[in-house]
Design a protein around this motif. Structure first.
Motif, PDB file in Angstrom:
ATOM      1  N   ALA A 120      24.353   1.307 -44.040  1.00 53.08           N
ATOM      2  CA  ALA A 120      25.472   2.245 -44.456  1.00 53.08           C
ATOM      3  C   ALA A 120      24.862   3.356 -45.664  1.00 53.08           C
ATOM      4  O   ALA A 120      25.139   4.276 -45.762  1.00 53.08           O
ATOM      5  CB  ALA A 120      26.632   1.506 -44.678  1.00 53.08           C
ATOM      6  N   THR A 121      24.376   2.541 -46.451  1.00 53.16           N
ATOM      7  CA  THR A 121      23.867   3.232 -47.771  1.00 53.16           C
ATOM      8  C   THR A 121      22.905   4.165 -47.129  1.00 53.16           C
ATOM      9  O   THR A 121      22.838   5.330 -47.570  1.00 53.16           O
ATOM     10  CB  THR A 121      23.292   2.371 -48.869  1.00 53.16           C
ATOM     11  OG1 THR A 121      24.152   1.242 -49.023  1.00 53.16           O
ATOM     12  CG2 THR A 121      22.723   3.169 -49.759  1.00 53.16           C
ATOM     13  N   LEU A 122      21.849   3.748 -46.323  1.00 52.92           N
ATOM     14  CA  LEU A 122      20.641   4.697 -45.857  1.00 52.92           C
ATOM     15  C   LEU A 122      21.244   5.766 -45.204  1.00 52.92           C
ATOM     16  O   LEU A 122      21.024   6.953 -45.043  1.00 52.92           O
ATOM     17  CB  LEU A 122      19.895   3.749 -45.090  1.00 52.92           C
ATOM     18  CG  LEU A 122      18.815   2.881 -45.937  1.00 52.92           C
ATOM     19  CD1 LEU A 122      17.927   2.136 -44.821  1.00 52.92           C
ATOM     20  CD2 LEU A 122      18.040   3.666 -46.737  1.00 52.92           C
ATOM     21  N   ALA A 123      22.429   5.543 -44.118  1.00 57.84           N
ATOM     22  CA  ALA A 123      22.718   6.694 -43.434  1.00 57.84           C
ATOM     23  C   ALA A 123      23.748   7.833 -44.155  1.00 57.84           C
ATOM     24  O   ALA A 123      23.515   8.542 -43.891  1.00 57.84           O
ATOM     25  CB  ALA A 123      23.984   5.894 -42.560  1.00 57.84           C
ATOM     26  N   ALA A 124      24.465   7.098 -45.298  1.00 56.26           N
ATOM     27  CA  ALA A 124      25.080   8.047 -46.223  1.00 56.26           C
ATOM     28  C   ALA A 124      24.177   8.957 -46.981  1.00 56.26           C
ATOM     29  O   ALA A 124      24.371  10.006 -47.158  1.00 56.26           O
ATOM     30  CB  ALA A 124      26.043   7.294 -47.153  1.00 56.26           C
ATOM     31  N   ALA A 125      22.974   8.272 -47.480  1.00 53.84           N
ATOM     32  CA  ALA A 125      22.070   8.780 -48.145  1.00 53.84           C
ATOM     33  C   ALA A 125      21.189   9.975 -47.160  1.00 53.84           C
ATOM     34  O   ALA A 125      21.305  11.066 -47.888  1.00 53.84           O
ATOM     35  CB  ALA A 125      21.145   8.002 -48.785  1.00 53.84           C
TER      36      ALA A 125
END
Length: 450
Positions: A120-125
């Protein structure tokens, strides 16, 4: 940082770096292959992506219809909306994954959501980086920015930033008190990129604000905009120097000698810069003015630091150095106002009544569009002399829109004169010569005497 942990050679740094990545990669593989909630999280992530794709297919047409109705939005907001529409699956995945991750962290099993949180962090970034990267105009710089930020976001999500920072900080060059490391260079490059983007946005915002202010003349608007641009980019340059660790006092000592050398090499450039400042301050020309310089006739499109952009009626854009506008004679057709008087010369036969010719010429020129009449701008026609073949006249009239061209209005007036003279029976003569033929036996002295 513990000095014992700093490698003594570049090869040792590389080996430590590879080992650190291997450990983290091993942990990731272990998370994937080990049965239990780790594998379940991967299945959940794939299901969330599939659900996001289905939502995109179901709602894409509705979103597009809604987006087309946003006609009153600013351009930057519409561009952002277009970018989001192109990444609709990723947007849905970010929303779904973060919703599930926060739910599992606060309601159910926090320890069973590690992989979901990382993804989720990678996708948002990645989504944020793709949107922010649009601010970078240059395609090459935009790609470099994207890849650099994606790598950094991945390192943050995998908790590898400390290892990479230690490795990059060890790759350094020390000259006296000056210490330049690869980490410092990367930080400086990132800072410069961000500051340059902010400076460009700030300059554009200031220019738009100045252009909307009717109390400031166009020349002062350009001068203030250039001043703000110089201040912002100068601040970026100073920040870059300080970030790299250079001592500004040492640079100040060399600035005098370097300035002398640059002054001789860039004499013309400096002259154009100073001339541009003078032009902006004395407001002799401004954007929109119609000028003539030599064979160039057109209106000023933009005032630059080194040159002035002049657009002609045939669509050509001339970049005239500022120094030429200062040292040469320039005709500004709209310096104090936009009213321009044009003179047309013509001649009629000696058999035509001059009073009728003058009245017909004035009446015909008033029928032409763009020609002003009344008050001080009333067209007039005067006799200027008695020529060899015609009575010579000058027709004077005024226009208020020289940017629309001078040759075309002259042509329209000449055409109106032609039609009016034809209707009134006024003739336009042409030069005539009398040829005398002598007999064959004429004496040469007779010929010479005659």
């Amino acid at each position: 940082m513990n000095q014992d942990l700093i490698p003594s050679s570049l090869s040792e740094l590389y080996e430590n770096m590879v080992a650190g990545f291997s450990v983290q990669f091993g942990k990731l593989v272990d998370l994937i292959v080990t049965p239990g909630w780790r594998r379940h999280q991967l299945i959940i992530i794939l299901a969330l992506w599939a659900l996001a794709y289905v939502l995109k297919l179901v709602t894409q047409n509705r979103w597009e219809t809604w987006a087309r109705a946003r006609t009153g939005w600013p351009k930057w907001r519409l561009r952002t909306l277009v970018q989001l529409m192109q990444r609709l699956t990723l947007v849905y995945f970010v929303l779904l994954s973060w919703t599930l991750y926060l739910f599992m962290q606060n309601v159910t099993w926090p320890s069973h959501s590690y992989i979901i949180g990382v993804i989720a962090t990678l996708a948002a970034a990645w989504l944020a980086i793709a949107l922010v990267a649009r601010l970078v105009r240059n395609r090459t710089l935009r790609r470099i920015f994207k890849w650099a930020m994606w790598v950094y976001a991945t390192l943050v999500a995998l908790n590898l930033t400390d290892d990479v920072a230690e490795f990059l900080d060890g790759v350094a060059i020390s000259i006296g008190d000056l210490h330049i490391s690869a980490l410092g260079i990367l930080k400086a490059a990132l800072l410069i990129g961000v500051l340059l983007t902010l400076a460009r946005i700030g300059t554009r915002t200031a220019e738009r604000g100045l252009q909307r202010n009717d109390d400031i003349t166009p020349s002062m608007q350009v001068l203030l905009a250039k001043g703000i641009q110089v201040l912002l980019y100068g601040a970026v340059f100073m920040a870059a120097i300080r970030t790299l660790g250079f001592d500004l006092t040492g640079i100040a000592l060399l600035s005098g000698a370097i300035g002398v050398g640059i002054g001789f090499g860039l004499q013309k450039v400096v002259s154009n810069l100073i001339s541009g400042i003078i032009i902006l301050m004395d407001r002799s020309i401004k954007p929109g003015d119609v000028i003539s310089l030599g064979d160039t006739f057109g209106w000023i499109n933009a005032l630059g630091a080194r040159y002035v952009s002049v657009v002609t009626r045939d669509g050509r854009e001339y970049l005239i150095p500022n120094e030429d506008l200062i040292t040469n004679q320039v005709v500004n057709w709209s310096h104090s106002d936009r009213y321009v008087r044009l003179d047309l010369d013509f001649g009629t036969s000696y058999d035509d009544d001059p009073h009728q010719v003058r009245a017909t010429a004035i009446r015909s020129v008033k029928s032409v569009k763009r020609v002003l009449s009344g008050g001080s701008h009333e067209p007039v026609c005067h006799i200027t002399g008695f020529g060899d073949s015609s009575v010579d006249y000058v027709l004077r009239f005024w226009i208020s829109d020289p940017t629309k061209g001078l040759t075309n209005i002259r042509g329209n007036v000449y055409l109106a004169l032609w039609d009016a003279f034809k209707a009134e029976g006024i003739s336009i003569p042409f030069p005539q010569r009398e040829v005398r033929l002598l007999p064959d036996g004429a004496d040469s002295q007779q010929i010479a005497k005659e």
